[in-house]
Design a protein around this motif. Structure first.
Motif, mmCIF file in Angstrom:
data_model
loop_
_atom_site.group_PDB
_atom_site.id
_atom_site.type_symbol
_atom_site.label_atom_id
_atom_site.label_comp_id
_atom_site.label_asym_id
_atom_site.label_seq_id
_atom_site.Cartn_x
_atom_site.Cartn_y
_atom_site.Cartn_z
ATOM 1 N N GLY A 48 0.693 -1.340 -0.005
ATOM 2 C CA GLY A 48 -0.072 -0.272 0.115
ATOM 3 C C GLY A 48 0.634 1.719 0.442
ATOM 4 O O GLY A 48 0.227 2.210 0.502
ATOM 5 N N ARG A 49 1.880 1.703 -1.098
ATOM 6 C CA ARG A 49 2.967 2.020 -0.749
ATOM 7 C C ARG A 49 3.718 2.346 -1.900
ATOM 8 O O ARG A 49 3.575 1.895 -2.719
ATOM 9 N N CYS A 50 3.977 3.473 -2.159
ATOM 10 C CA CYS A 50 4.573 4.044 -3.611
ATOM 11 C C CYS A 50 6.057 3.341 -3.171
ATOM 12 O O CYS A 50 6.730 3.274 -2.336
ATOM 13 N N GLN A 51 6.132 3.027 -4.251
ATOM 14 C CA GLN A 51 7.403 1.938 -4.804
ATOM 15 C C GLN A 51 8.279 2.889 -5.422
ATOM 16 O O GLN A 51 9.330 2.691 -6.193
ATOM 17 N N CYS A 52 7.804 3.815 -5.956
ATOM 18 C CA CYS A 52 9.082 4.088 -6.662
ATOM 19 C C CYS A 52 9.911 6.065 -6.059
ATOM 20 O O CYS A 52 8.917 6.450 -5.386
ATOM 21 N N PRO A 53 10.748 5.790 -6.179
ATOM 22 C CA PRO A 53 12.015 7.297 -5.359
ATOM 23 C C PRO A 53 11.650 8.297 -6.720
ATOM 24 O O PRO A 53 11.186 8.575 -7.110
ATOM 25 N N HIS A 54 11.846 9.307 -5.362
ATOM 26 C CA HIS A 54 11.225 10.896 -6.002
ATOM 27 C C HIS A 54 12.718 11.930 -5.656
ATOM 28 O O HIS A 54 12.581 11.522 -4.444
ATOM 29 N N TRP A 55 13.003 12.273 -6.548
ATOM 30 C CA TRP A 55 13.774 13.404 -5.757
ATOM 31 C C TRP A 55 13.400 14.979 -6.591
ATOM 32 O O TRP A 55 12.616 14.777 -7.407
ATOM 33 N N GLY A 56 12.537 15.871 -5.103
ATOM 34 C CA GLY A 56 12.067 16.780 -6.109
ATOM 35 C C GLY A 56 12.456 17.956 -5.022
ATOM 36 O O GLY A 56 13.690 18.335 -4.080
ATOM 37 N N TYR A 57 11.479 19.529 -5.471
ATOM 38 C CA TYR A 57 11.539 20.787 -4.433
ATOM 39 C C TYR A 57 10.434 20.984 -4.628
ATOM 40 O O TYR A 57 9.051 21.161 -5.203
ATOM 41 N N ARG A 94 5.494 4.967 -14.339
ATOM 42 C CA ARG A 94 4.697 4.783 -15.467
ATOM 43 C C ARG A 94 3.849 3.806 -14.681
ATOM 44 O O ARG A 94 2.624 3.314 -14.358
ATOM 45 N N ARG A 95 4.842 2.663 -14.179
ATOM 46 C CA ARG A 95 3.418 1.525 -12.993
ATOM 47 C C ARG A 95 3.140 2.542 -11.491
ATOM 48 O O ARG A 95 1.997 2.157 -11.945
#
Length: 125
Positions: free
Chosen positions: A51-60, A110-111
């Motif tokens: 139930g968690r996002c499996q995609c890493p993100h880098w952001g601002y 995308r997934r």
């Protein structure tokens, strides 16, 4: 060298509570996000592993505040702060009016988007 801005992005759309302008700059997806409402992604991510996002993100974060929940803590990111969100997070709060930019591995994004965005049919392209 590829580049994109919020105005030149060709993907995403207006999903009501969130506006997403995105572009794939392989091997990454660039998302410009603006939230009109506080959105807890917990119910949106139920179909993903744990139930968690499996995609890493880098952001601002340009404006507002976003809060991601991890197994052992919540982490708030505020205007003017850069962040890294490893796999296994859940965005649980987005202050209305928040705007941020994130970079994510395109295949992973995308997934994740296939599960999350189908809950928000686009209002317009």
């Amino acid at each position: 060298m590829p580049k994109v801005s919020r105005d030149t992005a060709t993907q995403g759309g207006d999903y009501g509570p969130v506006v997403d302008h995105s572009e794939d700059l392989e091997p990454y997806t660039v998302d410009f996000l603006m939230f009109r409402e506080d959105v807890d992604h917990t119910p949106l991510l139920r179909e993903l592993p744990d139930g968690r996002c499996q995609c890493p993100h880098w952001g601002y974060v340009f404006k507002g505040e976003i809060v991601f929940r991890y197994d052992d803590h919540d982490e708030a990111y505020h205007a003017g702060e850069a962040f890294y969100a490893p796999p296994g997070h859940v965005p649980v709060h987005t202050e209305p009016g928040s705007e941020y930019l994130q970079f994510s591995p395109a295949d992973d994004m995308r997934r994740t988007s296939a599960v999350v965005l189908n809950k928000f049919p686009p209002l317009c392209g």
